[in-house]
Design a protein around this motif. Structure first.
Motif, mmCIF file in Angstrom:
data_model
loop_
_atom_site.group_PDB
_atom_site.id
_atom_site.type_symbol
_atom_site.label_atom_id
_atom_site.label_comp_id
_atom_site.label_asym_id
_atom_site.label_seq_id
_atom_site.Cartn_x
_atom_site.Cartn_y
_atom_site.Cartn_z
ATOM 1 N N THR A 137 0.809 -1.218 0.000
ATOM 2 C CA THR A 137 0.000 0.000 0.000
ATOM 3 C C THR A 137 0.841 1.266 0.000
ATOM 4 O O THR A 137 0.561 2.224 -0.734
ATOM 5 C CB THR A 137 -0.946 0.009 1.216
ATOM 6 N N ALA A 138 1.903 1.278 0.808
ATOM 7 C CA ALA A 138 2.738 2.481 0.903
ATOM 8 C C ALA A 138 3.393 2.804 -0.431
ATOM 9 O O ALA A 138 3.492 3.985 -0.822
ATOM 10 C CB ALA A 138 3.798 2.296 1.986
ATOM 11 N N VAL A 139 3.839 1.787 -1.147
ATOM 12 C CA VAL A 139 4.483 1.995 -2.445
ATOM 13 C C VAL A 139 3.447 2.417 -3.488
ATOM 14 O O VAL A 139 3.692 3.324 -4.298
ATOM 15 C CB VAL A 139 5.228 0.724 -2.893
ATOM 16 N N ILE A 140 2.290 1.794 -3.464
ATOM 17 C CA ILE A 140 1.216 2.168 -4.384
ATOM 18 C C ILE A 140 0.821 3.638 -4.188
ATOM 19 O O ILE A 140 0.693 4.400 -5.155
ATOM 20 C CB ILE A 140 -0.012 1.255 -4.183
ATOM 21 N N ASP A 141 0.674 4.032 -2.921
ATOM 22 C CA ASP A 141 0.269 5.407 -2.636
ATOM 23 C C ASP A 141 1.311 6.414 -3.107
ATOM 24 O O ASP A 141 0.959 7.475 -3.657
ATOM 25 C CB ASP A 141 0.030 5.581 -1.133
ATOM 26 N N ARG A 142 2.596 6.091 -2.917
ATOM 27 C CA ARG A 142 3.653 7.016 -3.360
ATOM 28 C C ARG A 142 3.719 7.074 -4.882
ATOM 29 O O ARG A 142 3.984 8.131 -5.459
ATOM 30 C CB ARG A 142 4.998 6.588 -2.778
ATOM 31 N N ALA A 143 3.477 5.936 -5.543
ATOM 32 C CA ALA A 143 3.454 5.937 -7.008
ATOM 33 C C ALA A 143 2.308 6.802 -7.519
ATOM 34 O O ALA A 143 2.472 7.596 -8.455
ATOM 35 C CB ALA A 143 3.328 4.511 -7.527
ATOM 36 N N LYS A 144 1.136 6.685 -6.900
ATOM 37 C CA LYS A 144 -0.010 7.524 -7.296
ATOM 38 C C LYS A 144 0.308 9.006 -7.082
ATOM 39 O O LYS A 144 -0.022 9.853 -7.925
ATOM 40 C CB LYS A 144 -1.237 7.135 -6.478
ATOM 41 N N GLN A 145 0.942 9.298 -5.947
ATOM 42 C CA GLN A 145 1.285 10.691 -5.644
ATOM 43 C C GLN A 145 2.269 11.237 -6.669
ATOM 44 O O GLN A 145 2.122 12.367 -7.149
ATOM 45 C CB GLN A 145 1.875 10.774 -4.239
ATOM 46 N N HIS A 146 3.276 10.424 -7.019
ATOM 47 C CA HIS A 146 4.279 10.881 -7.986
ATOM 48 C C HIS A 146 3.671 11.013 -9.378
ATOM 49 O O HIS A 146 3.963 11.960 -10.102
ATOM 50 C CB HIS A 146 5.455 9.908 -8.023
ATOM 51 N N ARG A 147 2.822 10.075 -9.722
ATOM 52 C CA ARG A 147 2.192 10.059 -11.055
ATOM 53 C C ARG A 147 1.088 11.104 -11.168
ATOM 54 O O ARG A 147 0.717 11.506 -12.265
ATOM 55 C CB ARG A 147 1.612 8.653 -11.276
ATOM 56 N N GLN A 148 0.569 11.525 -10.002
ATOM 57 C CA GLN A 148 -0.581 12.422 -9.926
ATOM 58 C C GLN A 148 -1.774 11.837 -10.686
ATOM 59 O O GLN A 148 -2.517 12.547 -11.375
ATOM 60 C CB GLN A 148 -0.220 13.820 -10.443
ATOM 61 N N ASP A 149 -1.904 10.531 -10.521
ATOM 62 C CA ASP A 149 -2.997 9.815 -11.171
ATOM 63 C C ASP A 149 -3.058 8.426 -10.542
ATOM 64 O O ASP A 149 -2.173 8.022 -9.789
ATOM 65 C CB ASP A 149 -2.751 9.698 -12.672
ATOM 66 N N ASP A 150 -4.089 7.686 -10.865
ATOM 67 C CA ASP A 150 -4.248 6.344 -10.340
ATOM 68 C C ASP A 150 -3.269 5.396 -11.036
ATOM 69 O O ASP A 150 -2.790 5.666 -12.144
ATOM 70 C CB ASP A 150 -5.690 5.865 -10.548
ATOM 71 N N CYS A 151 -2.940 4.287 -10.346
ATOM 72 C CA CYS A 151 -2.131 3.222 -10.938
ATOM 73 C C CYS A 151 -3.012 1.989 -11.018
ATOM 74 O O CYS A 151 -3.452 1.463 -9.989
ATOM 75 C CB CYS A 151 -0.896 2.940 -10.096
ATOM 76 N N ALA A 152 -3.259 1.519 -12.219
ATOM 77 C CA ALA A 152 -4.246 0.468 -12.426
ATOM 78 C C ALA A 152 -3.830 -0.862 -11.828
ATOM 79 O O ALA A 152 -4.673 -1.639 -11.382
ATOM 80 C CB ALA A 152 -4.525 0.313 -13.918
#
Length: 271
Positions: free
Chosen positions: A238-253
């Protein structure tokens, strides 16, 4: 009555031979027969110097992929030692004498290796895994899995690389990971940017910093350590997913999108 004689039991030692700025050429040697094997000799000169200093006889060369800093020393070594070269089937490595593909086995110096195809960094990349080495399983993974990181995607795509890393992550947790570069501190700095609250990562950063301050390698790592601290093996967390979403400024499918996002972030990351 004659006492039974006992034969010395060979112990396979594994040592790094430093090359270029941050490469490790891994040398496996039998301390009884004095036979040796080297993995990814990008430069012949430090290998020859090490073999001469330790009075070792080179019997084989193992190659994980075609990049020059892993293959550049083959010709000089083969010219001097006349040994077989094991590696992937590749249009870029003419010196390979024995080609290895997925699930192929290689027996050398009493160790049985299985070949794992792990494309992503390059399309021809393989890793070599041995379960019965002294001290537990060993893995030579070239530039696919690093301590705290993974290789850049020069030829493959994110899905391919994530699949390769997942394959390695499924190996025995106590597998010792012998990657080919001393990138650990830089990789852990990025991992800390992804997961600043990961306590196992904080401990690893402290340990790795201490080793480098003493001029010691941070390798080998273990699969268990990588699973606990390497963001590229934690794309489902979850922590990695959330940081990826934050960096991408979008959802990660899915995990592939998470991996692609943090790999692209790492490509442009500076401490």
């Amino acid at each position: 009555m004659l006492e039974p004689t006992t034969q010395p039991i060979a112990m396979i030692q594994i040592i790094p031979i430093s090359a270029f700025d941050d490469n490790y050429i891994w040398c496996l040697y039998d301390d009884i027969s004095q036979q040796a094997v080297v993995v990814d000799p990008g430069d012949a000169k430090p290998v020859i110097a090490a073999l001469d200093a330790m009075q070792l006889d080179l019997v084989a060369i193992l190659i994980t992929h075609h990049h020059f800093d892993h293959t550049g020393g083959i010709d000089e070594l083969v010219a001097q030692y006349k040994v077989p070269v094991y590696g992937p089937r590749s249009d870029h490595i003419d010196q390979i004498t024995h080609h290895l593909a997925e699930s192929d086995t290689l027996s050398i110096m009493g160790l049985d290796f299985i070949t794992l195809e792990v494309p992503g960094h390059t399309l021809d990349h393989i890793a070599l895994y041995c379960e019965q080495a002294d001290g537990g399983p060993i893995l030579f993974c070239g530039d696919t899995l690093f301590a705290g990181g993974c290789g850049r995607l020069f030829e493959g795509n994110p899905a391919m690389m994530l699949s390769s890393l997942t394959k390695l992550a499924e190996l025995s947790a106590d597998t010792r990971v012998y990657c080919a570069h001393e990138y650990t501190l830089a990789n852990l700095a990025f991992a800390n940017a992804v997961e600043p609250d990961n306590q196992a990562l904080q401990q690893r950063i402290s340990q790795a910093t201490g080793l480098r301050q003493q001029g010691l390698p941070t390798l080998p790592s273990t699969i268990a350590t990588e699973i606990a601290t390497n963001p590229f093996l934690r794309c489902h967390q979850t922590a990695v997913i959330d940081r990826a979403k934050q960096h991408r400024q979008d959802d990660c499918a899915d995990s592939t999108a998470v991996f692609a996002t943090i790999r692209g972030w790492k490509d442009n990351f500076s401490v």
